[in-house]
Write a protein that holds these residues in place. Structure first.
Motif, PDB file in Angstrom:
ATOM      1  N   GLN A 114       0.816  -1.204   0.000  1.00 38.41           N
ATOM      2  CA  GLN A 114       0.000   0.000   0.000  1.00 38.41           C
ATOM      3  C   GLN A 114       0.856   1.262   0.000  1.00 38.41           C
ATOM      4  O   GLN A 114       0.519   2.257  -0.653  1.00 38.41           O
ATOM      5  CB  GLN A 114      -0.918   0.013   1.226  1.00 38.41           C
ATOM      6  N   GLN A 118       0.676   3.948  -3.014  1.00 36.26           N
ATOM      7  CA  GLN A 118       0.309   5.338  -2.772  1.00 36.26           C
ATOM      8  C   GLN A 118       1.371   6.296  -3.294  1.00 36.26           C
ATOM      9  O   GLN A 118       1.068   7.303  -3.938  1.00 36.26           O
ATOM     10  CB  GLN A 118       0.117   5.547  -1.265  1.00 36.26           C
TER      11      GLN A 118
ATOM     12  N   PRO B   4      -4.499  -2.235   5.568  1.00 35.99           N
ATOM     13  CA  PRO B   4      -4.901  -2.284   4.173  1.00 35.99           C
ATOM     14  C   PRO B   4      -5.656  -3.572   3.878  1.00 35.99           C
ATOM     15  O   PRO B   4      -5.370  -4.617   4.449  1.00 35.99           O
ATOM     16  CB  PRO B   4      -3.575  -2.233   3.424  1.00 35.99           C
ATOM     17  N   GLU B   8      -8.015  -3.869  -2.083  1.00 34.46           N
ATOM     18  CA  GLU B   8      -7.421  -2.669  -2.705  1.00 34.46           C
ATOM     19  C   GLU B   8      -6.416  -3.033  -3.795  1.00 34.46           C
ATOM     20  O   GLU B   8      -6.129  -2.233  -4.684  1.00 34.46           O
ATOM     21  CB  GLU B   8      -6.709  -1.819  -1.647  1.00 34.46           C
ATOM     22  N   THR B   9      -5.895  -4.244  -3.695  1.00 35.44           N
ATOM     23  CA  THR B   9      -4.879  -4.643  -4.678  1.00 35.44           C
ATOM     24  C   THR B   9      -5.455  -4.750  -6.084  1.00 35.44           C
ATOM     25  O   THR B   9      -4.714  -4.884  -7.049  1.00 35.44           O
ATOM     26  CB  THR B   9      -4.220  -5.986  -4.310  1.00 35.44           C
TER      27      THR B   9
END
Lengths: 141, 141
Positions: A114, A118, B4, B8-9
Motif C-alpha cells: 500500500q 500510494q 490495508p 485494494e490490490t
DNA sequence: TCTCTAAACGTGCATATACACTTAAAAGAT
DNA sequence: ATCTTTTAAGTGTATATGCACGTTTAGAGA
C-alpha cells in the motif's frame, strides 16, 4: 501514405509502456523484497486470494499474461509452498489455489504494498493512474 | 493508518503497468516479427540510430533499463550483426554503434512499426497516450 | 609515484515472457 | 461406439530483466 521517419520512433508507445512498467516494477519489487515477493508473484497471489481457486488459463486471463508464462510463474510459487496446483474434475485442467502460507505471506506484505502504491500513485497523478488502468484493462484481441 | 485490505490490490498500478506493457509489446512484436526484430531490439536500434554511438550506461539511461540488461540485449544485436560494440578511448567504456545492416533492418521495419503505433495509439486515445509517455519519462530516482 | 576511490562494465543467478510444438483429455459428429 | 475436433496444459528455446558481486581502468590525493 508517406515514408515514416525514424524520428517518429521517439514517440513509440511500446517503449513508453515498457519504460513505465520497468520503472514501476522496480519500485514495487524494492518495497516487496523484505517479504520475499516479486511484483509478479504478489499479483498472482492477490489474484488467487481474491478470485479463489482458478485454472491456469483463467488466471492468465486475469493477469493478462500468456498461459505458458502463468504455468512457470506458478511453478515458482508452488516450489515455495505459497500455491498448490491440483488436477480438476476435468483432468485437462490444473487448479491453482493459494495456501495458508501464501495467504500469510501476502498479508504480511500488504502494508508495504500500500505504501508504494500510494507513493507511485501520487507521483503520476490521478489522471495518469486512470489512463494506465484503462489501457491495462481494455480489450485488445 | 488503517490495515490495508486485500481488495485494494485490484487497483495495483504495478499490475496495470505490466499488463499494459505486455499487451502492447505483444502487438508490436507481432508487427515486427516479419523483420526479425523484437520490440526491445527495435527500440535499441532506434535509439542508437537517433542518438549515435553511445556507451552502454548512456543507452541504458535512454531506454530506462538496467545497465546489465543493456549489456545482454546488445549482445543479441551484436551476434546478429546489427550493432557493433567497441572499446572507447576510456578503456572502461564500451561504445555501441548501429551497423549498416542494422540501419537497413530498422528502416525496413519502419512502415510496419508506424502501422502498429497508429493502431495502438488510436485504440488507447490521445489522452492515455500522453499519460503513458509522461509516466515513462518522469523522474523516478 | 603510490594509493585509494570512483566509474564502467561483465558474470552468475533467478525470474519473467511468449511463441512453436507436443500431449492428454473432453466434447462433438456420424 | 468410434472417429474427429477442440480444449487445457506442458516443454523446448530464446529473449528480457535486474540484483549481487567481482574486475578493470581512470582520476584524485598524498
Amino acid at each position: 501514405m508517406n515514408t515514416p521517419s525514424l524520428d517518429e520512433t521517439r514517440n513509440c508507445l511500446c517503449l513508453a509502456a515498457r519504460r513505465a512498467a520497468r520503472s514501476i516494477t522496480r519500485q514495487f519489487d524494492e518495497a516487496l523484497r523484505p517479504h520475499g515477493l516479486r511484483s509478479t508473484q504478489f499479483s498472482a497471489l492477490a489474484a488467487l486470494s481474491l478470485a479463489g481457486p482458478n485454472t491456469i488459463k483463467e488466471l492468465a486471463g486475469i493477469l493478462g499474461a500468456d498461459r505458458t508464462t502463468m504455468t512457470r510463474n506458478l511453478g515458482v510459487l508452488e516450489a515455495e509452498g505459497l500455491v498448490s496446483v491440483q488436477r480438476g474434475k476435468d483432468a485437462r485442467e490444473r487448479i491453482a489455489e493459494i495456501t495458508a502460507t501464501g495467504r500469510r505471506r501476502i498479508e504480511a506484505a500488504l502494508a508495504d504494498w500500500q505504501a508504494v502504491q500510494q507513493r507511485v500513485a501520487e507521483s503520476m497523478g490521478e489522471a495518469a493512474a486512470g489512463s494506465l488502468r484503462a489501457i491495462a484493462w481494455s480489450r485488445d484481441d
